[in-house]
Write an enzyme that holds these catalytic residues in place. Structure first.
Site, PDB file in Angstrom:
ATOM      1  N   GLN A  95       0.844  -1.196   0.000  1.00 59.22           N
ATOM      2  CA  GLN A  95       0.000   0.000   0.000  1.00 59.22           C
ATOM      3  C   GLN A  95       0.882   1.250   0.000  1.00 59.22           C
ATOM      4  OE1 GLN A  95      -3.386  -0.200  -0.349  1.00 59.22           O
ATOM      5  NE2 GLN A  95      -2.878  -2.386  -0.590  1.00 59.22           N
ATOM      6  N   THR A  96       0.568   2.180  -0.848  1.00 60.29           N
ATOM      7  CA  THR A  96       1.327   3.419  -0.921  1.00 60.29           C
ATOM      8  C   THR A  96       0.451   4.592  -0.512  1.00 60.29           C
ATOM      9  OG1 THR A  96       0.737   3.678  -3.267  1.00 60.29           O
ATOM     10  CG2 THR A  96       2.812   2.559  -2.760  1.00 60.29           C
ATOM     11  N   GLU A  97       1.090   5.625  -0.036  1.00 62.55           N
ATOM     12  CA  GLU A  97       0.344   6.805   0.410  1.00 62.55           C
ATOM     13  C   GLU A  97      -0.129   7.634  -0.774  1.00 62.55           C
ATOM     14  OE1 GLU A  97       2.754   8.984   3.108  1.00 62.55           O
ATOM     15  OE2 GLU A  97       2.814   7.369   4.594  1.00 62.55           O
TER      16      GLU A  97
END
Length: 346
Positions: A344-346
């Protein structure tokens, strides 16, 4: 003449000890920078279609064992090439397929370098015991961005965009049952049905944020998972994967996961295994050369390792088939190889 930057990238890939990349920490491919709006995505350092054809013809003139064959044409009329090393029709045969998706080009770069590698003394005698077929760019129109739909949202710079689809926006890797597109027809009618092929590796790229055991992967692999595939074909496919896993995952820059793929037979990995009884392996390298999604493209600082990963894959499987060691490969690693997940990336 190929661009200087790509030449340096390939040279670094082939001779890691002499390359600045060799000092990069372990799992370098996975840890290489994603795009994030900051990295350069420069397609000018990749072979264009015309440069690829020139490269292949130069190698054909230099190598007595290499023969080029035009297997068909793309939607836009580009010749589609097959590079052949066939010294004995009774030998086992492996097919390497690249760029069904036109924006997945580092596998093509690695395949071209491997073709040159086959003409060197390092491979002397290997092709006496295995036939090698290479389709270096199936989706030539997509690779050149010569398509009948807009690519305005694509990220890459350097003179051209590259797209997953062919010129009429069809995914070639979903056309292995109906075989409607000319590129797919060329592959099936003039390669799969013409030659007695035992193994195939279908080389692709995936998104840049897949991970295994908490570390970003350099790629992922998968055998045919349709229930219609013959169990013996699947087992040999797993052996092919074992060769690749042992060769790549043992490297400081290699880290492979198990791909999470569907069982549809419109996909080459499944459809070709069922229709022809060929043992197939999907290899999805990390990151793409171009896309409209930022999390799918990869900064070019990882190019050298991804090219090296392709070369390692082709070299190891050719040698294992030639000396017969593939037939004794232990496939039990598949039982514990973790399926990759998406970070998961911001």
């Amino acid at each position: 003449m190929k661009k200087t930057l790509l030449t340096l990238s390939i040279a670094g890939a082939m001779v890691l000890s002499a390359s600045p990349l060799a000092t990069t920490p372990a799992s370098a491919v996975g840890n290489g920078p994603g795009y994030g709006g900051n990295e350069t995505i420069n397609t000018s350092i990749l072979h264009t279609y015309d440069e690829m054809v020139s490269y292949l013809k130069t190698q054909e003139a230099k190598q007595k064992d290499l023969e080029l064959e035009v297997i068909g044409q793309s939607v836009k009329g580009r010749d589609l090439y097959l590079a052949k090393y066939m010294k004995n029709p009774d030998n086992p045969t492996i097919l390497f397929l690249t760029q069904q998706h036109g924006n997945e080009q580092l596998t093509t770069e690695g395949a071209l370098e491997f073709i040159k590698h086959l003409g060197t003394g390092k491979m002397k005698g290997v092709a006496d015991n295995v036939n090698i077929l290479i389709v270096p760019m199936l989706n030539a129109d997509g690779a050149m961005g010569d398509v009948d739909f807009s690519l305005d949202d694509y990220i890459a710079d350097g003179g051209r965009n590259l797209t997953r689809f062919n010129a009429v926006e069809v995914d070639l890797n979903r056309d292995h049952v109906d075989k409607i597109q000319p590129e797919t027809q060329a592959l099936h009618f003039n390669v799969m049905q013409k030659y007695d092929i035992d193994y195939m590796i279908d080389l692709h790229h995936q998104g840049a944020n897949s991970e295994r055991d908490g570390k970003l992967v350099s790629g992922s692999i998968l055998y045919p998972n349709t229930p219609n595939a013959d169990p013996e074909v699947v087992e040999k496919s797993k052996q092919l994967g074992a060769v690749v896993f042992d060769a790549v995952d043992s490297k400081g820059w290699g880290h492979l996961g198990k791909y999470v793929g569907g069982s549809a037979e419109t996909i080459s990995r499944n459809g070709i295994a069922v229709e022809y009884g060929i043992s197939t392996l999907l290899f999805e390298m990390r990151g793409m050369s171009d896309h409209y999604r930022e999390d799918y493209v990869l900064g070019q600082k990882s190019n050298g390792y991804l090219i090296k990963q392709t070369i390692t894959t082709l070299d190891s499987t050719v040698r294992a088939i030639a000396d017969g060691s593939i037939e004794t490969m232990d496939t039990s690693f598949w039982d514990t190889l973790a399926e990759q997940t998406t970070r998961q990336t911001e």
